[in-house]
Scaffold this motif. Structure first.
Motif, PDB file in Angstrom:
ATOM      1  N   ALA A 102      20.684 -32.086  28.103  1.00  0.00           N
ATOM      2  CA  ALA A 102      21.417 -31.292  29.103  1.00  0.00           C
ATOM      3  C   ALA A 102      21.770 -29.918  28.542  1.00  0.00           C
ATOM      4  N   VAL A 129      18.767 -27.719  28.781  1.00  0.00           N
ATOM      5  CA  VAL A 129      18.609 -27.254  30.169  1.00  0.00           C
ATOM      6  C   VAL A 129      19.534 -26.064  30.434  1.00  0.00           C
ATOM      7  N   TYR A 130      20.781 -26.194  30.016  1.00  0.00           N
ATOM      8  CA  TYR A 130      21.748 -25.104  30.213  1.00  0.00           C
ATOM      9  C   TYR A 130      21.282 -23.816  29.533  1.00  0.00           C
ATOM     10  N   ARG A 186      18.181 -22.290  31.234  1.00  0.00           N
ATOM     11  CA  ARG A 186      18.464 -21.651  32.521  1.00  0.00           C
ATOM     12  C   ARG A 186      19.276 -20.371  32.314  1.00  0.00           C
ATOM     13  N   MET A 215      13.119 -36.913  29.542  1.00  0.00           N
ATOM     14  CA  MET A 215      13.436 -38.336  29.695  1.00  0.00           C
ATOM     15  C   MET A 215      12.752 -39.177  28.622  1.00  0.00           C
ATOM     16  N   GLU A 219      14.898 -38.920  25.677  1.00  0.00           N
ATOM     17  CA  GLU A 219      16.152 -39.679  25.823  1.00  0.00           C
ATOM     18  C   GLU A 219      15.916 -41.181  25.803  1.00  0.00           C
ATOM     19  N   VAL A 273      14.177 -35.079  40.444  1.00  0.00           N
ATOM     20  CA  VAL A 273      14.217 -33.625  40.223  1.00  0.00           C
ATOM     21  C   VAL A 273      13.177 -32.931  41.097  1.00  0.00           C
ATOM     22  N   ARG A 303      14.133 -30.350  44.144  1.00  0.00           N
ATOM     23  CA  ARG A 303      13.717 -28.952  44.103  1.00  0.00           C
ATOM     24  C   ARG A 303      12.806 -28.622  45.282  1.00  0.00           C
ATOM     25  N   THR A 338      20.400 -24.678  40.857  1.00  0.00           N
ATOM     26  CA  THR A 338      19.626 -24.036  39.790  1.00  0.00           C
ATOM     27  C   THR A 338      20.480 -23.156  38.875  1.00  0.00           C
ATOM     28  N   PRO A 361      22.894 -22.372  35.805  1.00  0.00           N
ATOM     29  CA  PRO A 361      22.849 -23.082  34.517  1.00  0.00           C
ATOM     30  C   PRO A 361      23.858 -24.217  34.388  1.00  0.00           C
ATOM     31  N   VAL A 362      25.103 -23.980  34.747  1.00  0.00           N
ATOM     32  CA  VAL A 362      26.119 -25.023  34.560  1.00  0.00           C
ATOM     33  C   VAL A 362      25.914 -26.162  35.558  1.00  0.00           C
ATOM     34  N   MET A 386      23.145 -27.098  37.096  1.00  0.00           N
ATOM     35  CA  MET A 386      21.956 -27.887  36.768  1.00  0.00           C
ATOM     36  C   MET A 386      22.198 -28.763  35.538  1.00  0.00           C
ATOM     37  N   ALA A 387      22.803 -28.195  34.505  1.00  0.00           N
ATOM     38  CA  ALA A 387      23.046 -28.992  33.289  1.00  0.00           C
ATOM     39  C   ALA A 387      24.015 -30.140  33.562  1.00  0.00           C
ATOM     40  N   SER A 388      24.987 -29.906  34.452  1.00  0.00           N
ATOM     41  CA  SER A 388      25.938 -30.975  34.776  1.00  0.00           C
ATOM     42  C   SER A 388      25.242 -32.138  35.465  1.00  0.00           C
ATOM     43  N   VAL A 400      21.903 -32.782  35.170  1.00  0.00           N
ATOM     44  CA  VAL A 400      20.964 -33.361  34.199  1.00  0.00           C
ATOM     45  C   VAL A 400      21.703 -34.251  33.194  1.00  0.00           C
ATOM     46  N   ASN A 401      22.919 -33.861  32.821  1.00  0.00           N
ATOM     47  CA  ASN A 401      23.718 -34.706  31.934  1.00  0.00           C
ATOM     48  C   ASN A 401      23.778 -36.144  32.439  1.00  0.00           C
ATOM     49  N   TRP A 402      24.015 -36.310  33.731  1.00  0.00           N
ATOM     50  CA  TRP A 402      24.124 -37.665  34.289  1.00  0.00           C
ATOM     51  C   TRP A 402      22.761 -38.307  34.479  1.00  0.00           C
ATOM     52  N   LEU A 403      21.713 -37.511  34.690  1.00  0.00           N
ATOM     53  CA  LEU A 403      20.369 -38.109  34.693  1.00  0.00           C
ATOM     54  C   LEU A 403      20.083 -38.746  33.331  1.00  0.00           C
ATOM     55  N   MET A 404      20.573 -38.107  32.266  1.00  0.00           N
ATOM     56  CA  MET A 404      20.391 -38.643  30.919  1.00  0.00           C
ATOM     57  C   MET A 404      21.209 -39.916  30.712  1.00  0.00           C
TER      58      MET A 404
END
Lengths: 200, 200
Positions: free
Chosen positions: A70, A73-74, A77, A100, A103, B73, B77, B87, B89-90, B92-94, B96-100
């Protein structure tokens, strides 16, 4: 003075991903070592930044983020334009697919094997090495026909997947029989701004 | 006729994520069942679509994608504007964090416990249930103060994390002592277009 801080552990491949990507982007980042041996990651003040109790954590101004993927990604972007993580649907999904793999398959393979051998974690080392053989075989086949993992250029997919693959020898998973993977690691090491970590 | 096909397995929570998100987006998708019991996922023609030998795979015109999180994703998109995956930065990363978290902690927790109990996979069920208690505790605390996982609205973070959490009872991980998680599952079930899966 930089307002960008990485809560870091030198031997963590996940922390190294962030250090490496900052270096490739030319970003200054202050390193704040977290003493995992003393359990600092499970106590205040660190646990207040990241309730998961894991490094890395990146603080960039007011933004606080956990999970190395993550964080990549940040940074991509915010500072990388379209280069390292494109926003078109197929390009983005292709990169995320390999995030993924980092991870999941790589963590459960060479990552867990190294946790066992180098740090004494009570994980199933034989299972991890079997997982490692599976993902390394898939990576080798993919990299026989592709220079980079996701696109025709380096992306955060490569940054995310490389460290625990290249550190595999510390978990009984050497790369001797994977020439395409070795060549790919070499291409990443040749990127302008590349920085190493111990054992890499 | 639709050119959009999901290679699917009804009892897979990862396949369900894709079916659910297509339903929420109002997208038609043809389901192509893959007979995992017969090993169809490890043979041609499926293995040619996905060398990892796993469902789901989404084919959308010429695009072929593996991994449920990467597929979410792509769909977000391509068909979801900024709603389900922003899209910036914050944002999207937030997400993606939970996708991880879905790919790692939830998979290694309630996901693995269900693989053991329901499908007889040779995984460490006690370890998986210990992992489950850890991630469910973190989720409960987070959801006591947040209506949705990543942002102030539902995103693909919620779609990615919900299924294996809500299916936990099939792996000996019921949600009785997690009222905030139960309420969050209820909010997802109330979204317009929601579809269920067996045992949910």
């Amino acid at each position: 003075m930089t307002a960008r801080t990485l809560y870091d552990m030198e031997l963590s491949g996940n922390c190294y991903k962030v250090r490496l990507f900052c270096a490739l982007l030319g970003l200054d980042v202050a390193l704040e070592p977290v003493d995992l041996m003393a359990g600092a990651h499970k106590q205040s003040p660190f646990i207040d930044l990241n309730p998961f109790g894991q490094v890395p954590v990146l603080q960039d101004g007011d933004v606080v983020l956990r999970d190395s993927q993550a964080i990549l990604v940040y940074l991509a972007r915010k500072y990388g334009g379209e280069n390292w993580l494109p926003t078109d649907p197929v390009g983005m999904a292709s990169v995320v697919n390999w995030l993924m793999v980092a991870e999941n398959e790589i963590a459960r393979g060479p990552g867990d094997a190294r946790l066992h051998d180098k740090f004494g974690f009570p994980v199933d080392a034989d299972g991890a090495r079997a997982n490692a053989a599976s993902i390394l075989g898939l990576l080798e086949t993919h990299l026989e026909e592709n220079e980079w993992l996701a696109l025709d250029r380096p992306t955060i997919a490569d940054i995310a997947c490389m460290p625990y693959v290249a550190l595999g020898h510390e978990g009984g998973v050497p790369l001797d029989s994977y020439p395409a993977i070795q060549a790919w690691v070499g291409r990443i090491k040749a990127l302008p701004g590349f920085v190493a970590m111990p054992a890499l």
